[in-house]
Design a protein around this motif. Structure first.
Motif, PDB file in Angstrom:
ATOM      1  N   SER A  55      35.096 -75.985  30.148  1.00 17.50           N
ATOM      2  CA  SER A  55      33.479 -76.287  29.612  1.00 17.50           C
ATOM      3  C   SER A  55      32.386 -76.499  30.512  1.00 17.50           C
ATOM      4  O   SER A  55      33.084 -76.635  31.920  1.00 17.50           O
ATOM      5  CB  SER A  55      33.629 -78.350  29.276  1.00 17.50           C
ATOM      6  N   PRO A  56      30.749 -76.586  30.356  1.00 15.92           N
ATOM      7  CA  PRO A  56      30.971 -76.645  29.266  1.00 15.92           C
ATOM      8  C   PRO A  56      30.926 -75.258  28.297  1.00 15.92           C
ATOM      9  O   PRO A  56      30.729 -74.426  29.300  1.00 15.92           O
ATOM     10  CB  PRO A  56      29.143 -77.327  29.291  1.00 15.92           C
ATOM     11  N   LYS A  57      30.828 -75.529  27.191  1.00 19.99           N
ATOM     12  CA  LYS A  57      30.626 -74.080  26.881  1.00 19.99           C
ATOM     13  C   LYS A  57      29.230 -73.480  26.467  1.00 19.99           C
ATOM     14  O   LYS A  57      29.128 -74.017  26.519  1.00 19.99           O
ATOM     15  CB  LYS A  57      31.517 -74.016  25.301  1.00 19.99           C
ATOM     16  N   LEU A  58      29.219 -71.920  26.694  1.00 14.72           N
ATOM     17  CA  LEU A  58      28.560 -71.026  26.677  1.00 14.72           C
ATOM     18  C   LEU A  58      28.458 -70.124  25.668  1.00 14.72           C
ATOM     19  O   LEU A  58      30.057 -69.589  25.359  1.00 14.72           O
ATOM     20  CB  LEU A  58      28.276 -70.644  28.208  1.00 14.72           C
ATOM     21  N   VAL A  59      27.163 -70.107  24.795  1.00 16.94           N
ATOM     22  CA  VAL A  59      27.331 -68.453  24.552  1.00 16.94           C
ATOM     23  C   VAL A  59      26.370 -67.650  24.249  1.00 16.94           C
ATOM     24  O   VAL A  59      24.880 -68.655  24.130  1.00 16.94           O
ATOM     25  CB  VAL A  59      27.634 -68.618  22.378  1.00 16.94           C
ATOM     26  N   LYS A  60      26.248 -65.989  24.685  1.00 22.46           N
ATOM     27  CA  LYS A  60      25.135 -65.967  24.467  1.00 22.46           C
ATOM     28  C   LYS A  60      25.018 -65.063  22.979  1.00 22.46           C
ATOM     29  O   LYS A  60      25.862 -64.905  22.385  1.00 22.46           O
ATOM     30  CB  LYS A  60      25.149 -64.793  25.385  1.00 22.46           C
ATOM     31  N   ILE A  61      23.457 -65.235  23.039  1.00 28.80           N
ATOM     32  CA  ILE A  61      23.035 -65.072  21.268  1.00 28.80           C
ATOM     33  C   ILE A  61      21.773 -64.120  21.744  1.00 28.80           C
ATOM     34  O   ILE A  61      21.510 -64.338  22.721  1.00 28.80           O
ATOM     35  CB  ILE A  61      23.010 -66.209  20.043  1.00 28.80           C
ATOM     36  N   ASP A  62      22.138 -64.014  20.043  1.00 33.43           N
ATOM     37  CA  ASP A  62      20.321 -63.106  19.841  1.00 33.43           C
ATOM     38  C   ASP A  62      19.172 -64.369  18.867  1.00 33.43           C
ATOM     39  O   ASP A  62      19.849 -64.603  18.594  1.00 33.43           O
ATOM     40  CB  ASP A  62      20.076 -61.828  19.416  1.00 33.43           C
ATOM     41  N   SER A  63      18.270 -64.671  19.554  1.00 29.45           N
ATOM     42  CA  SER A  63      17.304 -65.048  17.918  1.00 29.45           C
ATOM     43  C   SER A  63      17.910 -65.508  16.512  1.00 29.45           C
ATOM     44  O   SER A  63      17.881 -65.895  16.280  1.00 29.45           O
ATOM     45  CB  SER A  63      16.281 -65.146  18.013  1.00 29.45           C
ATOM     46  N   TRP A  64      18.031 -63.995  16.014  1.00 25.32           N
ATOM     47  CA  TRP A  64      18.473 -64.072  14.600  1.00 25.32           C
ATOM     48  C   TRP A  64      19.975 -64.844  14.504  1.00 25.32           C
ATOM     49  O   TRP A  64      19.540 -65.710  13.969  1.00 25.32           O
ATOM     50  CB  TRP A  64      18.201 -62.671  14.591  1.00 25.32           C
TER      51      TRP A  64
END
Ligand SMILES: Nc1ncnc2c1ncn2[C@@H]1O[C@H](COP(=O)(O)OP(=O)(O)OP(=O)(O)O)[C@@H](O)[C@H]1O
Ligand SMILES: [Mg+2]
Length: 216
Positions: A55-64
Protein backbone atom coordinates in the motif's frame (compact mmCIF):
# COMPACT_ATOMS: atom_id res chain seq x y z
CA UNK A 1 -14.27 9.13 0.10
CA UNK A 2 -12.23 12.21 -0.83
CA UNK A 3 -10.58 12.82 -4.19
CA UNK A 4 -7.53 15.07 -4.47
CA UNK A 5 -6.10 15.96 -7.88
CA UNK A 6 -2.52 17.17 -8.25
CA UNK A 7 -2.54 19.34 -11.31
CA UNK A 8 -0.71 21.94 -13.36
CA UNK A 9 -0.01 21.99 -17.04
CA UNK A 10 3.59 22.96 -16.29
CA UNK A 11 5.85 19.93 -16.71
CA UNK A 12 8.21 19.01 -13.89
CA UNK A 13 6.49 21.22 -11.28
CA UNK A 14 6.37 18.41 -8.71
CA UNK A 15 2.93 16.81 -9.19
CA UNK A 16 4.16 13.23 -8.97
CA UNK A 17 6.56 13.92 -6.09
CA UNK A 18 3.86 15.67 -4.05
CA UNK A 19 1.11 13.20 -4.94
CA UNK A 20 3.15 10.20 -3.82
CA UNK A 21 4.46 11.84 -0.65
CA UNK A 22 0.99 13.05 0.35
CA UNK A 23 -0.35 9.54 -0.28
CA UNK A 24 2.26 8.10 2.10
CA UNK A 25 1.57 10.81 4.69
CA UNK A 26 -2.14 9.96 4.56
CA UNK A 27 -1.40 6.23 4.80
CA UNK A 28 0.67 6.83 7.90
CA UNK A 29 -2.40 8.54 9.37
CA UNK A 30 -4.36 5.35 8.72
CA UNK A 31 -6.19 6.36 5.57
CA UNK A 32 -6.88 3.78 2.89
CA UNK A 33 -5.32 5.42 -0.14
CA UNK A 34 -5.54 4.73 -3.86
CA UNK A 35 -3.31 6.59 -6.32
CA UNK A 36 -4.62 6.91 -9.87
CA UNK A 37 -1.89 7.63 -12.42
CA UNK A 38 -3.39 9.47 -15.38
CA UNK A 39 -0.06 10.40 -16.93
CA UNK A 40 0.98 8.43 -20.04
CA UNK A 41 4.59 8.97 -18.84
CA UNK A 42 3.60 6.80 -15.85
CA UNK A 43 6.14 8.19 -13.36
CA UNK A 44 3.95 7.20 -10.42
CA UNK A 45 3.52 3.73 -11.82
CA UNK A 46 7.31 3.44 -12.18
CA UNK A 47 7.65 4.32 -8.49
CA UNK A 48 4.99 1.73 -7.60
CA UNK A 49 6.82 -0.99 -9.49
CA UNK A 50 9.95 -0.28 -7.41
CA UNK A 51 7.94 -0.35 -4.19
CA UNK A 52 7.92 -3.40 -1.93
CA UNK A 53 5.01 -2.48 0.34
CA UNK A 54 1.52 -3.36 -0.86
CA UNK A 55 0.00 0.00 0.00
CA UNK A 56 -0.91 2.59 -1.04
CA UNK A 57 -2.40 0.87 -4.04
CA UNK A 58 -1.78 2.44 -7.44
CA UNK A 59 -3.57 1.94 -10.73
CA UNK A 60 -2.59 3.43 -14.07
CA UNK A 61 -5.66 4.47 -16.03
CA UNK A 62 -6.83 6.42 -19.09
CA UNK A 63 -9.19 9.33 -18.57
CA UNK A 64 -12.15 7.46 -20.05
CA UNK A 65 -11.92 4.90 -17.23
CA UNK A 66 -11.74 7.53 -14.47
CA UNK A 67 -15.43 7.38 -13.43
CA UNK A 68 -15.27 3.59 -13.31
CA UNK A 69 -12.02 3.63 -11.28
CA UNK A 70 -13.56 6.06 -8.77
CA UNK A 71 -16.72 3.98 -8.40
CA UNK A 72 -14.59 0.86 -7.80
CA UNK A 73 -12.40 2.70 -5.27
CA UNK A 74 -15.52 3.74 -3.39
CA UNK A 75 -16.97 0.27 -3.22
CA UNK A 76 -13.57 -1.21 -2.28
CA UNK A 77 -13.54 1.00 0.84
CA UNK A 78 -10.75 3.46 -0.02
CA UNK A 79 -11.25 6.75 1.81
CA UNK A 80 -8.80 8.81 -0.22
CA UNK A 81 -8.08 8.86 -3.94
CA UNK A 82 -5.06 10.80 -5.12
CA UNK A 83 -4.85 11.58 -8.83
CA UNK A 84 -1.54 12.32 -10.56
CA UNK A 85 -2.05 14.12 -13.88
CA UNK A 86 0.07 14.79 -16.97
CA UNK A 87 2.06 18.03 -17.29
CA UNK A 88 -0.05 19.21 -20.22
CA UNK A 89 -3.43 20.74 -20.69
CA UNK A 90 -5.46 17.90 -22.13
CA UNK A 91 -8.90 16.31 -21.67
CA UNK A 92 -7.65 13.92 -18.98
CA UNK A 93 -6.46 16.88 -16.89
CA UNK A 94 -9.88 18.49 -17.06
CA UNK A 95 -11.55 15.16 -16.24
CA UNK A 96 -9.32 14.80 -13.16
CA UNK A 97 -10.23 18.30 -11.99
CA UNK A 98 -13.92 17.68 -12.61
CA UNK A 99 -14.06 14.63 -10.34
CA UNK A 100 -11.93 16.20 -7.57
CA UNK A 101 -13.08 17.45 -4.17
CA UNK A 102 -9.87 19.41 -3.88
CA UNK A 103 -6.99 20.34 -6.22
CA UNK A 104 -3.35 20.95 -5.38
CA UNK A 105 -1.30 23.04 -7.78
CA UNK A 106 2.45 22.67 -7.32
CA UNK A 107 4.49 25.61 -8.60
CA UNK A 108 8.22 26.32 -8.69
CA UNK A 109 9.18 29.90 -7.74
CA UNK A 110 10.31 31.01 -11.20
CA UNK A 111 8.76 33.57 -13.57
CA UNK A 112 8.22 30.92 -16.26
CA UNK A 113 6.42 28.60 -13.83
CA UNK A 114 4.28 31.42 -12.45
CA UNK A 115 3.24 32.43 -15.96
CA UNK A 116 2.07 28.86 -16.63
CA UNK A 117 -0.39 28.83 -13.71
CA UNK A 118 -3.40 30.89 -14.96
CA UNK A 119 -4.80 28.34 -17.47
CA UNK A 120 -4.91 25.65 -14.77
CA UNK A 121 -6.56 28.09 -12.35
CA UNK A 122 -9.08 29.07 -15.04
CA UNK A 123 -10.14 25.44 -15.53
CA UNK A 124 -10.43 24.91 -11.76
CA UNK A 125 -12.55 28.06 -11.41
CA UNK A 126 -14.72 27.17 -14.39
CA UNK A 127 -15.49 23.85 -12.72
CA UNK A 128 -16.05 25.56 -9.32
CA UNK A 129 -13.43 23.48 -7.52
CA UNK A 130 -11.41 24.32 -4.41
CA UNK A 131 -7.66 24.50 -4.86
CA UNK A 132 -4.45 25.57 -3.15
CA UNK A 133 -0.95 26.32 -4.40
CA UNK A 134 2.12 24.62 -2.99
CA UNK A 135 5.50 26.14 -3.76
CA UNK A 136 7.91 23.37 -4.72
CA UNK A 137 11.61 22.89 -5.43
CA UNK A 138 12.26 26.14 -3.61
CA UNK A 139 15.39 27.59 -2.07
CA UNK A 140 15.15 27.48 1.76
CA UNK A 141 14.42 31.22 1.87
CA UNK A 142 14.89 34.45 -0.05
CA UNK A 143 13.34 37.23 -2.10
CA UNK A 144 12.45 34.94 -5.03
CA UNK A 145 10.27 32.91 -2.70
CA UNK A 146 8.50 35.93 -1.26
CA UNK A 147 7.81 37.29 -4.75
CA UNK A 148 6.40 33.97 -5.95
CA UNK A 149 4.20 33.72 -2.88
CA UNK A 150 2.90 37.25 -3.40
CA UNK A 151 2.17 36.50 -7.09
CA UNK A 152 0.30 33.26 -6.35
CA UNK A 153 -1.65 34.72 -3.44
CA UNK A 154 -3.32 37.08 -5.92
CA UNK A 155 -4.76 34.00 -7.62
CA UNK A 156 -5.68 31.93 -4.57
CA UNK A 157 -4.64 30.30 -1.30
CA UNK A 158 -0.93 29.46 -0.95
CA UNK A 159 0.28 26.78 1.45
CA UNK A 160 2.42 28.22 4.24
CA UNK A 161 4.48 25.01 4.01
CA UNK A 162 6.94 25.08 1.11
CA UNK A 163 8.69 22.12 -0.43
CA UNK A 164 12.40 22.89 -0.57
CA UNK A 165 14.75 21.32 -3.15
CA UNK A 166 16.22 18.32 -1.33
CA UNK A 167 17.96 15.17 -2.56
CA UNK A 168 15.74 13.12 -0.22
CA UNK A 169 12.75 13.69 -2.54
CA UNK A 170 14.63 12.24 -5.50
CA UNK A 171 16.28 9.40 -3.57
CA UNK A 172 13.08 8.32 -1.80
CA UNK A 173 11.09 8.12 -5.02
CA UNK A 174 13.98 6.25 -6.67
CA UNK A 175 13.73 3.67 -3.88
CA UNK A 176 9.96 3.23 -4.18
CA UNK A 177 9.37 5.13 -0.94
CA UNK A 178 8.00 8.42 0.36
CA UNK A 179 10.33 10.75 2.26
CA UNK A 180 8.51 9.95 5.53
CA UNK A 181 9.56 6.33 5.09
CA UNK A 182 12.98 7.01 3.59
CA UNK A 183 14.21 9.42 6.25
CA UNK A 184 11.48 9.82 8.91
CA UNK A 185 13.44 12.37 10.94
CA UNK A 186 14.70 14.32 7.93
CA UNK A 187 13.75 17.82 6.85
CA UNK A 188 11.81 16.60 3.82
CA UNK A 189 9.73 14.27 6.02
CA UNK A 190 8.98 17.15 8.40
CA UNK A 191 7.88 19.33 5.47
CA UNK A 192 5.56 16.67 4.07
CA UNK A 193 4.07 15.94 7.51
CA UNK A 194 3.37 19.65 8.00
CA UNK A 195 2.02 20.04 4.48
CA UNK A 196 -0.34 17.08 4.80
CA UNK A 197 -1.61 18.32 8.19
CA UNK A 198 -2.27 21.73 6.66
CA UNK A 199 -4.04 20.22 3.61
CA UNK A 200 -6.27 18.08 5.84
CA UNK A 201 -7.28 21.11 7.91
CA UNK A 202 -7.89 23.20 4.79
CA UNK A 203 -10.10 20.50 3.25
CA UNK A 204 -12.10 20.21 6.49
CA UNK A 205 -12.58 23.96 6.64
CA UNK A 206 -13.65 24.24 3.00
CA UNK A 207 -16.10 21.33 3.41
CA UNK A 208 -17.50 22.93 6.61
CA UNK A 209 -17.86 26.37 4.98
CA UNK A 210 -19.61 24.99 1.91
CA UNK A 211 -21.95 22.98 4.14
CA UNK A 212 -22.79 26.13 6.08
CA UNK A 213 -23.38 28.10 2.86
CA UNK A 214 -25.55 25.29 1.61
CA UNK A 215 -27.67 25.30 4.78
CA UNK A 216 -27.89 29.11 4.76
N1 LIG B 1 11.42 19.12 -3.64
C1 LIG B 1 12.19 18.56 -4.56
N2 LIG B 1 13.54 18.47 -4.37
C2 LIG B 1 14.33 17.92 -5.31
N3 LIG B 1 13.90 17.43 -6.46
C3 LIG B 1 12.58 17.47 -6.72
C4 LIG B 1 11.64 18.02 -5.79
N4 LIG B 1 10.41 17.92 -6.32
C5 LIG B 1 10.55 17.34 -7.51
N5 LIG B 1 11.85 17.07 -7.76
C6 LIG B 1 12.42 16.46 -8.97
O1 LIG B 1 12.00 17.25 -10.09
C7 LIG B 1 11.62 16.43 -11.18
C8 LIG B 1 10.17 16.73 -11.55
O2 LIG B 1 9.35 16.36 -10.45
P1 LIG B 1 7.97 15.56 -10.67
O3 LIG B 1 8.20 14.39 -11.55
O4 LIG B 1 7.40 15.34 -9.34
O5 LIG B 1 7.17 16.69 -11.46
P2 LIG B 1 5.83 16.51 -12.31
O6 LIG B 1 5.09 17.78 -12.17
O7 LIG B 1 5.14 15.27 -11.90
O8 LIG B 1 6.41 16.34 -13.78
P3 LIG B 1 5.56 15.91 -15.10
O9 LIG B 1 4.84 17.15 -15.52
O10 LIG B 1 6.64 15.50 -16.07
O11 LIG B 1 4.64 14.80 -14.69
C9 LIG B 1 11.86 14.99 -10.73
O12 LIG B 1 13.14 14.60 -11.19
C10 LIG B 1 11.84 15.07 -9.21
O13 LIG B 1 12.65 14.09 -8.61
MG1 LIG C 1 4.46 13.65 -13.05
Amino acid sequence: MRIITFVTQKGGAGKTTLAINCAIAAELKKHRVLILDLDPQASSEGWYQDREADSPKLVKIDSWSLPDAIAKANSAGFDLVIIDTPGRDEPSTTAAIRCADFCIIPCRPTPVDLRAVPPTVATINRLSKSAVFVLTQTPPRGERLREAEAGLSMLGIVSPVRIVTRAAYQDALGAGLGVMEYEPEGKAATEIRQLWNWIEKKMEKIAYDSEKTHIA
